[in-house]
Design a protein around this motif. Structure first.
Motif, PDB file in Angstrom:
ATOM      1  N   THR A  18      58.422  94.162 127.683  1.00 21.25           N
ATOM      2  CA  THR A  18      57.183  93.428 127.966  1.00 21.25           C
ATOM      3  C   THR A  18      56.503  92.850 126.729  1.00 21.25           C
ATOM      4  N   HIS A  19      57.011  93.169 125.521  1.00 18.23           N
ATOM      5  CA  HIS A  19      56.316  92.648 124.342  1.00 18.23           C
ATOM      6  C   HIS A  19      57.206  92.651 123.116  1.00 18.23           C
ATOM      7  N   CYS A  20      57.630  91.451 122.711  1.00 25.10           N
ATOM      8  CA  CYS A  20      58.353  91.326 121.437  1.00 25.10           C
ATOM      9  C   CYS A  20      58.046  89.947 120.868  1.00 25.10           C
ATOM     10  N   HIS A  21      58.492  89.757 119.630  1.00 26.05           N
ATOM     11  CA  HIS A  21      58.272  88.484 118.936  1.00 26.05           C
ATOM     12  C   HIS A  21      59.626  87.970 118.486  1.00 26.05           C
ATOM     13  N   LEU A  22      60.350  87.348 119.407  1.00 21.85           N
ATOM     14  CA  LEU A  22      61.730  86.918 119.112  1.00 21.85           C
ATOM     15  C   LEU A  22      61.805  85.981 117.917  1.00 21.85           C
ATOM     16  N   GLY A 103      48.079  85.682 125.908  1.00 18.55           N
ATOM     17  CA  GLY A 103      48.106  86.731 124.887  1.00 18.55           C
ATOM     18  C   GLY A 103      49.040  86.389 123.749  1.00 18.55           C
ATOM     19  N   GLU A 104      49.061  87.224 122.647  1.00 20.50           N
ATOM     20  CA  GLU A 104      48.207  88.362 122.635  1.00 20.50           C
ATOM     21  C   GLU A 104      46.881  88.010 121.991  1.00 20.50           C
ATOM     22  N   ILE A 105      45.830  88.518 122.614  1.00 17.18           N
ATOM     23  CA  ILE A 105      44.469  88.199 122.188  1.00 17.18           C
ATOM     24  C   ILE A 105      43.706  89.519 122.051  1.00 17.18           C
ATOM     25  N   ILE A 165      46.884  96.578 127.725  1.00 12.84           N
ATOM     26  CA  ILE A 165      46.486  96.789 126.329  1.00 12.84           C
ATOM     27  C   ILE A 165      47.752  97.273 125.652  1.00 12.84           C
ATOM     28  N   HIS A 166      48.321  96.390 124.839  1.00 15.85           N
ATOM     29  CA  HIS A 166      49.665  96.651 124.329  1.00 15.85           C
ATOM     30  C   HIS A 166      49.600  97.495 123.061  1.00 15.85           C
ATOM     31  N   SER A 167      50.720  98.105 122.709  1.00 15.28           N
ATOM     32  CA  SER A 167      50.817  98.963 121.515  1.00 15.28           C
ATOM     33  C   SER A 167      49.586  99.854 121.420  1.00 15.28           C
ATOM     34  N   THR A 215      58.759  96.909 122.788  1.00 15.51           N
ATOM     35  CA  THR A 215      59.176  97.288 121.430  1.00 15.51           C
ATOM     36  C   THR A 215      58.210  96.765 120.369  1.00 15.51           C
ATOM     37  N   ASP A 216      57.503  95.645 120.659  1.00 14.57           N
ATOM     38  CA  ASP A 216      56.717  94.933 119.640  1.00 14.57           C
ATOM     39  C   ASP A 216      57.605  94.559 118.455  1.00 14.57           C
ATOM     40  N   SER A 217      58.913  94.388 118.713  1.00 19.02           N
ATOM     41  CA  SER A 217      59.811  94.013 117.621  1.00 19.02           C
ATOM     42  C   SER A 217      59.407  92.635 117.078  1.00 19.02           C
TER      43      SER A 217
HETATM   44 ZN   LIG Z   1      52.692  91.888 119.228  1.00 15.31          ZN
END
Ligand SMILES: [Zn+2]
Length: 269
Positions: A18-22, A103-105, A165-167, A215-217
């Motif tokens: 649900t959350h990464c930065h490819l 997002g992300e905000i 609310i991520h991470s 992962t927030d990778s």
């Molecule tokens: Zn992020």
């Protein structure tokens, strides 16, 4: 003495990243990363926008595979570069087919890369965009628990879809508020870090029906791959850790988090 790293576990049930930065991954070619990600049964990947410079990049990435999705929004680190044209761009693409959230905000009072008054204003403006477009929201909140609660309460009536609310690394007060309001909490490799007992306490407190895996990778690589660049294909380690911390069967964690992700970002299935 060096211990051999465990292979990445492959589960029968699908996962959703649900959350990464490819666009920030550097260690290997993107195609290789994407193939490895599919190879561990990750069914969908959401890559997250952060700055005026990567809004279009995320949209392009989301078009590359049927199972890639994106968001549109400006991170609190970049709040000072939020302009009217930038808001117009988020508004005009926030409802695109492959764009699943705003997002992300949010607010980051740890790094304080942008003036806090500006961060709050830009957070409010983007929450309004999400409310107007009826989109869920991906929130970043760091050492800003009170102001996050205050601003989210202003939108309780208008923000129908909520989001994540991520991470999540905030305190129990923000966790309680968010859970009561129907938000999900996103957890990643931090849950595997020795020093993160405070985060594991929140994992124990959150109902499994409101947890999302991410992962927030390329950041926050989970144990046992600390030191390597993070990537979506390490997500199974996060699932295993959540199961261990909550003392739940892995199958249950996988099925709940999968359904939570669908409900949050893919209500049509
Ligand atoms: Zn992020």
């Amino acid at each position: 003495m060096s211990r051999k790293k465990r292979d990445i576990p492959v589960f029968d049930q699908p996962l959703i990243e649900t959350h990464c930065h490819l666009d920030y991954l550097k260690e290997r070619p993107l195609e290789e990363t994407l193939a490895a990600t599919r190879g561990v049964n990750i069914e969908r990947v959401i890559t997250i926008a952060v700055s005026p410079a990567n809004l279009a990049t995320v949209r392009e990435l989301s078009q590359q595979k049927p199972w890639l999705y994106g968001t549109q929004g400006i991170h609190p680190h970049d709040a000072e570069s939020y302009t009217d044209p930038c808001e117009d761009e988020i508004r005009s693409h926030g409802g695109d087919d492959k764009i699943v959230a705003i997002g992300e905000i949010g607010l980051d009072y740890f790094y304080d890369n942008a003036d806090r008054t500006v961060q709050r204003e830009v957070f409010r403006r983007q929450l309004q965009v999400a409310a107007d477009l009826d989109r869920p929201v991906v929130i970043h909140s760091r050492e800003a628990d009170e102001d996050t609660i205050e601003i989210l309460s202003e939108f309780e009536g208008s923000l129908k879809r909520r989001g994540v609310i991520h991470s999540f690394t905030s305190g129990p007060g923000l966790a309680r508020y968010a859970l009561d309001q129907g938000w999900c909490l996103g957890f990643n490799g931090i849950t595997t870090f020795n020093k993160a007992e405070n985060v594991r306490d929140i994992v124990r407190m959150a109902p499994i029906g409101q947890i999302l895996l991410e992962t927030d990778s390329p950041f926050l690589t989970p144990v046992p791959y600390r030191g390597r660049e993070n990537a979506p294909f390490y997500l199974p380690f996060v699932a295993e850790k959540i199961a261990e911390v909550k003392a739940l069967p892995l199958e249950s964690v996988l099925s709940h988090t999968y359904r939570n992700s669908l409900r949050t970002f893919f209500p049509a299935g």
